[in-house]
Scaffold this motif. Structure first.
Motif, PDB file in Angstrom:
ATOM      1  N   UNK A   1      45.289  54.518  32.795  1.00 35.78           N
ATOM      2  CA  UNK A   1      45.406  55.939  33.119  1.00 35.78           C
ATOM      3  C   UNK A   1      44.399  56.338  34.192  1.00 35.78           C
ATOM      4  N   UNK A   2      43.224  55.794  34.080  1.00 34.05           N
ATOM      5  CA  UNK A   2      42.193  56.103  35.083  1.00 34.05           C
ATOM      6  C   UNK A   2      42.593  55.535  36.438  1.00 34.05           C
ATOM      7  N   UNK A   3      43.059  54.304  36.434  1.00 34.43           N
ATOM      8  CA  UNK A   3      43.429  53.661  37.703  1.00 34.43           C
ATOM      9  C   UNK A   3      44.543  54.458  38.394  1.00 34.43           C
ATOM     10  N   UNK A   4      45.477  54.946  37.606  1.00 37.88           N
ATOM     11  CA  UNK A   4      46.588  55.720  38.168  1.00 37.88           C
ATOM     12  C   UNK A   4      46.046  56.987  38.844  1.00 37.88           C
ATOM     13  N   UNK A   5      45.104  57.627  38.167  1.00 39.48           N
ATOM     14  CA  UNK A   5      44.531  58.856  38.710  1.00 39.48           C
ATOM     15  C   UNK A   5      43.756  58.571  40.001  1.00 39.48           C
ATOM     16  N   UNK A   6      43.009  57.478  40.014  1.00 37.95           N
ATOM     17  CA  UNK A   6      42.244  57.120  41.221  1.00 37.95           C
ATOM     18  C   UNK A   6      43.190  56.966  42.412  1.00 37.95           C
ATOM     19  N   UNK A   7      44.310  56.306  42.170  1.00 37.28           N
ATOM     20  CA  UNK A   7      45.294  56.132  43.256  1.00 37.28           C
ATOM     21  C   UNK A   7      45.848  57.486  43.695  1.00 37.28           C
ATOM     22  N   UNK A   8      46.170  58.317  42.708  1.00 41.16           N
ATOM     23  CA  UNK A   8      46.736  59.622  43.031  1.00 41.16           C
ATOM     24  C   UNK A   8      45.798  60.446  43.918  1.00 41.16           C
ATOM     25  N   UNK A   9      44.493  60.228  43.736  1.00 41.27           N
ATOM     26  CA  UNK A   9      43.514  60.983  44.521  1.00 41.27           C
ATOM     27  C   UNK A   9      43.244  60.334  45.875  1.00 41.27           C
ATOM     28  N   UNK A  10      43.968  59.269  46.175  1.00 42.82           N
ATOM     29  CA  UNK A  10      43.918  58.727  47.528  1.00 42.82           C
ATOM     30  C   UNK A  10      43.003  57.525  47.723  1.00 42.82           C
ATOM     31  N   UNK A  11      42.515  56.960  46.645  1.00 41.92           N
ATOM     32  CA  UNK A  11      41.656  55.784  46.766  1.00 41.92           C
ATOM     33  C   UNK A  11      42.399  54.540  46.281  1.00 41.92           C
ATOM     34  N   UNK A  12      41.943  53.408  46.748  1.00 41.92           N
ATOM     35  CA  UNK A  12      42.499  52.140  46.316  1.00 41.92           C
ATOM     36  C   UNK A  12      41.551  51.541  45.272  1.00 41.92           C
ATOM     37  N   UNK A  13      41.973  51.421  44.005  1.00 43.78           N
ATOM     38  CA  UNK A  13      41.044  50.897  42.999  1.00 43.78           C
ATOM     39  C   UNK A  13      40.938  49.371  43.070  1.00 43.78           C
ATOM     40  N   UNK A  14      39.794  48.879  42.682  1.00 46.54           N
ATOM     41  CA  UNK A  14      39.473  47.458  42.813  1.00 46.54           C
ATOM     42  C   UNK A  14      38.652  47.115  41.570  1.00 46.54           C
ATOM     43  N   UNK A  15      39.249  46.362  40.654  1.00 47.01           N
ATOM     44  CA  UNK A  15      38.611  46.155  39.341  1.00 47.01           C
ATOM     45  C   UNK A  15      37.673  44.961  39.306  1.00 47.01           C
ATOM     46  N   UNK A  16      36.524  45.123  38.664  1.00 44.31           N
ATOM     47  CA  UNK A  16      35.625  43.993  38.387  1.00 44.31           C
ATOM     48  C   UNK A  16      35.308  43.999  36.900  1.00 44.31           C
ATOM     49  N   UNK A  17      35.638  42.899  36.226  1.00 39.41           N
ATOM     50  CA  UNK A  17      35.338  42.841  34.795  1.00 39.41           C
ATOM     51  C   UNK A  17      34.008  42.108  34.606  1.00 39.41           C
ATOM     52  N   UNK A  18      32.984  42.839  34.187  1.00 40.82           N
ATOM     53  CA  UNK A  18      31.663  42.238  34.017  1.00 40.82           C
ATOM     54  C   UNK A  18      31.436  41.811  32.582  1.00 40.82           C
ATOM     55  N   UNK A  19      30.226  41.372  32.295  1.00 44.34           N
ATOM     56  CA  UNK A  19      29.898  40.886  30.965  1.00 44.34           C
ATOM     57  C   UNK A  19      29.879  42.047  29.965  1.00 44.34           C
ATOM     58  N   UNK A  20      29.227  43.138  30.358  1.00 44.05           N
ATOM     59  CA  UNK A  20      29.072  44.241  29.417  1.00 44.05           C
ATOM     60  C   UNK A  20      29.881  45.471  29.804  1.00 44.05           C
ATOM     61  N   UNK A  21      30.326  45.527  31.032  1.00 40.05           N
ATOM     62  CA  UNK A  21      31.021  46.706  31.521  1.00 40.05           C
ATOM     63  C   UNK A  21      32.132  46.283  32.460  1.00 40.05           C
ATOM     64  N   UNK A  22      33.202  47.095  32.516  1.00 37.84           N
ATOM     65  CA  UNK A  22      34.169  46.951  33.587  1.00 37.84           C
ATOM     66  C   UNK A  22      33.894  48.058  34.600  1.00 37.84           C
ATOM     67  N   UNK A  23      33.953  47.657  35.863  1.00 37.05           N
ATOM     68  CA  UNK A  23      33.581  48.560  36.947  1.00 37.05           C
ATOM     69  C   UNK A  23      34.731  48.589  37.945  1.00 37.05           C
ATOM     70  N   UNK A  24      35.006  49.777  38.495  1.00 36.01           N
ATOM     71  CA  UNK A  24      36.052  49.891  39.510  1.00 36.01           C
ATOM     72  C   UNK A  24      35.444  50.372  40.817  1.00 36.01           C
ATOM     73  N   UNK A  25      35.713  49.647  41.884  1.00 40.56           N
ATOM     74  CA  UNK A  25      35.365  50.146  43.208  1.00 40.56           C
ATOM     75  C   UNK A  25      36.564  50.901  43.743  1.00 40.56           C
ATOM     76  N   UNK A  26      36.351  52.178  44.130  1.00 38.62           N
ATOM     77  CA  UNK A  26      37.455  52.972  44.671  1.00 38.62           C
ATOM     78  C   UNK A  26      37.296  52.999  46.177  1.00 38.62           C
ATOM     79  N   UNK A  27      38.202  52.347  46.867  1.00 38.95           N
ATOM     80  CA  UNK A  27      38.087  52.197  48.318  1.00 38.95           C
ATOM     81  C   UNK A  27      38.725  53.391  49.014  1.00 38.95           C
ATOM     82  N   UNK A  28      37.973  54.011  49.900  1.00 42.80           N
ATOM     83  CA  UNK A  28      38.474  55.177  50.631  1.00 42.80           C
ATOM     84  C   UNK A  28      37.282  55.880  51.251  1.00 42.80           C
ATOM     85  N   UNK A  29      37.527  56.692  52.250  1.00 43.20           N
ATOM     86  CA  UNK A  29      36.400  57.342  52.918  1.00 43.20           C
ATOM     87  C   UNK A  29      35.927  58.532  52.085  1.00 43.20           C
TER      88      UNK A  29
END
Lengths: 339, 339, 339, 339
Positions: free
Chosen positions: B16-44
């Motif tokens: 749901x979060x990823x969908x919203x990030x896209x809707x707001x004009x960013x390209x999400x980029x997922x990184x699954x870490x040891x303790x946390x998952x982190x998303x880089x949202x690409x866009x200016x």
């Protein structure tokens, strides 16, 4: 004023200081203590010259100069022992009822504003807030709808009967803003923009003065003095958090100002928990605390869809959250003997 | 933007979060870490909507949202790798010569101003400072001579050839002040009065922007952005102390801003040790430190008789003290490779 | 960790950083954005080396390094989703009942202490506070009665059945203090005296950890981690005000910590309005606010004759004022769903 | 002490206050001003009880109580008008030569320490710094090598002839640390851990007292009083930055303390630009400023490979950077009349 001499000062040097104190219009009054000699300079500190520059003039003789009079007058409890109230469109702020001001951070569209206005009214708010001119840290951020935003506020007022509060950013807009709003808000960044305070005061509209980010309480009261001394008696102070080293919250809401402003001044005190914390999830607790401590009014940011907000989305409540807040506040209002 | 998920989030909520990030004009980029998952949202980040409100929208899923882009553009070193300079009446600020701006806190009289102007010129200053409009904490304090003060500054300029700097307090005065002065000063209390910054920028005169009492460096640079983005390239930053818990000095002069502003921005950096400490007896040491650390200019309060000053007497140097300061600074200027 | 590259970095420099990230035990994960390239370094930040020094190593390539994991573990809500409670002598802190800790700033005499103990018990307090070892800013001020004070506390406990809390100042006294007290208090000045925290934890007694004068909430939670990680699960946090620029109050009580600590941690949160304001006339309002916001306990200074107090007289309530406070708090406790 | 009455106080209430002032051992001295009546209470404030609690006792009558005596004695210039110096292993701190203390944040290994010691000696340092016991915000971070670290420091001293400074964290270690070190450092987090200050003083070794994160200058001088009043005359103050709202730097280095400590105290003043900024790229400029303003010594973090450092890598200089710093400082030392 109290002038503290350095230890072991010579009588000759002492005499020179006393002569200067007299020349500046004060009557000196010497006290020779065990470790220090101290001079009380008798005279009205609000009308005479400050003696603080004596330190510069007699650096070898004087250790410190301490004022004893409070510097604010018209806003002080001494000047007006009873609570004063501000009334606009039949809404009384500073009376038994705790008035709720609610609405979006920025006016964004007719649909957004009217949906919010109807919802906050239904939940019990009496005043609609909404920014038409927004002070933004960066010139590249949304700056508000300007006069179009003011017109939408006026329309929402007409539809709902809510009174309206909005921020004034520019002296040049004072007339225009006063035309559409019931209360003029002076924001934290402009809390010592004295020209703007004077312009706001002169519109004759009630003024809500937010505390500056690093404003001492005395300075805030003195800034309020700029409103009252420009013939506008309708002043409210609004605590909205100060800047500290803490990074968890956007600002540190200083709720101690509620009893302090009530003690030092007769003017109503409003609390803004949205700016005060920068986090919607803290607003409920902040409101309960503010009411318990004696706040006369709350200023709350509400948005039909906070994630879509053009400014400060992280601190705005949804319409549902606001309605729940209004319900949960009831027992605390009762405990505080308020409505 | 970086979006940090809470631990143990379900894939459904993540989607749901990823969908919203896209809707707001960013390209999400997922990184699954040891303790946390982190998303880089690409866009200016300067042109897209902020994602910070995602926390409000998905309070169960998202722990924090972190911006990665710097928010200032035109003032940044990246935009203009070389030092920029500001030139007025032949005086170059930001070049090899450290320019001294000196004069009284307030313009009080022709005699006071001319005596100061001649003395600071003789001692080596290139620019005359003096306040005609004074922002005072209390409405009952001296507010400056207004236009008469400006005229005196112009007269002093004519007599001495010094360039002139004075503070602008009101948008309404921008035209008038620009007529008489060579540099417009924006004071600490107005450092985020963006309307005033725009009005100052639009006069076309060089602007000296003081740091606000509790302004972060990033906010200061962003306030400067209001000048440059209004087509005025002649901007100087001026460190004048910040408000801290310390009570020994009036403000805490933050000299670390000298190398920091030089690093982050191409604009000249000026230091005001008088406001920065509030004590004349600290000004000499402050000036030496500022020069050693790379300041391009110093702004110093000087008065023929500090104890008679109508404002801030405790922090103004006498003419003799100023002359001595200029002499004692020489070896430090030489050590810093400056003049 | 998130590593943000400077703009326009060369691929060769990028590769050098990526190699170093791998060498330090993290898995790099590149995201190329519009204005910046960002690397997510995957690995457990609590067990791996910090990457923050990469900035020093690659000053031309890296703009910033941002940690994404929270640094506290055992005190966190994640580690223990339910509220934890601390029980001593049958008094449960963190449960439905808001426990009141009250007593003099310093233990001064048997008469003073017993009079206070009986009075606060009669008014409804469950725990007696009193300092036997006092941290004083000046070595020339009253330093407390030491062990004699502890014995008086034990006597008061025996007479009244109240549990006792007192401050530990020295590692060397940990055993002695633990012998006489039920709760060990760590004061604000020692909030990051980690050796003292460990010594307190190891006594096995419950520990009340005051917030340091300029401690960020994250640092406070991490200091608590020193207690829990030394096998002592009985930890309470105590907000007592932070140091700001404000001079009207001695400290700025930050009541936002009440909901924040409840959110981030499972440990009980106590509020000290006496230290928090330094003014007896503000204590009543502060207590109401703290209860409304969810505090589990209040720590209040009470003295039979505040003007005779050997320390901090200005902030201690008289016995009568305390009794009135307990009565006035009732409706707020009820509103908060507490006893 | 100065007692300020509220306006319009009745003579009867006034008399009650005067009686109490006498009872507390002071001689009252009345001054009737225009707007306020003020009482000077004559008596030695260092030996008499404070009158501040009068506000609590007479809340209707008294507005404020103002102390006039400075609270520090032995550290003050008044007590010892000449500069004092601290000498250890032939190194004189506080004399004409600006002494450089340099070395790693933490002692990590023999190789790391010896490489650093030889390099900083070659570059001109006289004293080797290195932490054996490290105060870490989190219990999960590197806590130092303990006694093994002290032994490595002693070895480095033997090999290079450098004097050694290291931090004392625990009263229990005072004897052990004193055995290996020439100067005992008290860190910022322990600056008001008075028991530790006393333990350090009693070892007889010179003590370097860092300023606490939010310590006012007066409190810092008073903490130093704990050293001098425990029969140890060898005290140095060390400015290392204070905590402010600024986030660009880790701390805000307050260089104004250099001239202030020189003015108020006879003890040497040391500046730590590494902790003071938290950024290696600012250390050079900070050192130049500190020397220009009159610092007696600099305390600088140096590491053979900052990116490998087990603590605070971002603020440590490499050996090459340190050597360059020592060269670039020369002209500023000369300008300041120092070596």
């Amino acid at each position: 004023m109290i002038i503290v001499f350095k230890p072991r000062i010579r009588r000759k040097d002492e005499a020179a200081v006393l002569k200067e104190i007299k020349r500046l219009g004060y009557q000196p009054h010497i006290m020779r203590g065990v470790a220090r000699t101290v001079v009380g300079a008798i005279g009205d500190e609000l009308t005479h010259k400050s003696l603080e520059s004596l330190i510069t003039q007699f650096p070898e003789s004087i250790e410190s100069v301490i004022p004893v009079q409070k510097r604010f007058k018209l806003v002080s409890r001494e000047a007006h022992p009873a609570n004063s109230t501000v009334t606009t469109r039949g809404v009384v702020i500073g009376g038994r009822k705790v008035q709720i001001m609610a609405g979006p951070c920025s006016v964004e569209s007719e649909k957004q504003l009217l949906a919010t206005a109807h919802a906050v009214k239904a939940a019990g708010a009496a005043i609609l807030r909404g920014g038409a001119f927004k002070p933004r840290t960066s010139p590249y951020e949304f700056q508000g709808l300007g006069e179009r935003g003011l017109k939408l506020l006026a329309k929402a007022r007409q539809e709902t009967g809510l009174a309206v509060i909005t921020e004034l950013l520019s002296e040049d807009h004072a007339g225009m803003v006063a035309e559409y709003t019931d209360i003029i808000q002076i924001g934290a960044r402009n809390a010592q923009n004295f020209q703007l305070l004077i312009a706001a005061a002169r519109t004759g509209k009630p003024v809500l003065l937010k505390r500056g980010l690093s404003m001492r309480i005395e300075e805030w009261l003195l800034a309020g003095e700029y409103v009252l001394s420009n013939d506008n008696p309708n002043l409210m102070f609004c605590e909205r958090g100060i800047r500290t080293f803490e990074t968890y919250t956007r600002n540190t809401l200083d709720l101690s100002t509620v009893p302090i402003v009530k003690k030092e001044s007769h003017c109503p005190i409003v609390v803004d928990p949205s700016q005060g914390s920068g986090r919607a999830d803290l607003v409920m607790a902040m409101c309960k605390g503010a009411v318990a401590m004696g706040a006369d009014s709350l200023l709350i940011e509400v948005h039909p869809n906070p994630s879509e907000a053009l400014s400060d989305g992280a601190q705005q409540l949804s319409l549902q959250e606001f309605a729940r807040l209004m319900t949960e506040l009831q027992p605390f209002l009762a405990a505080a003997g308020r409505e």
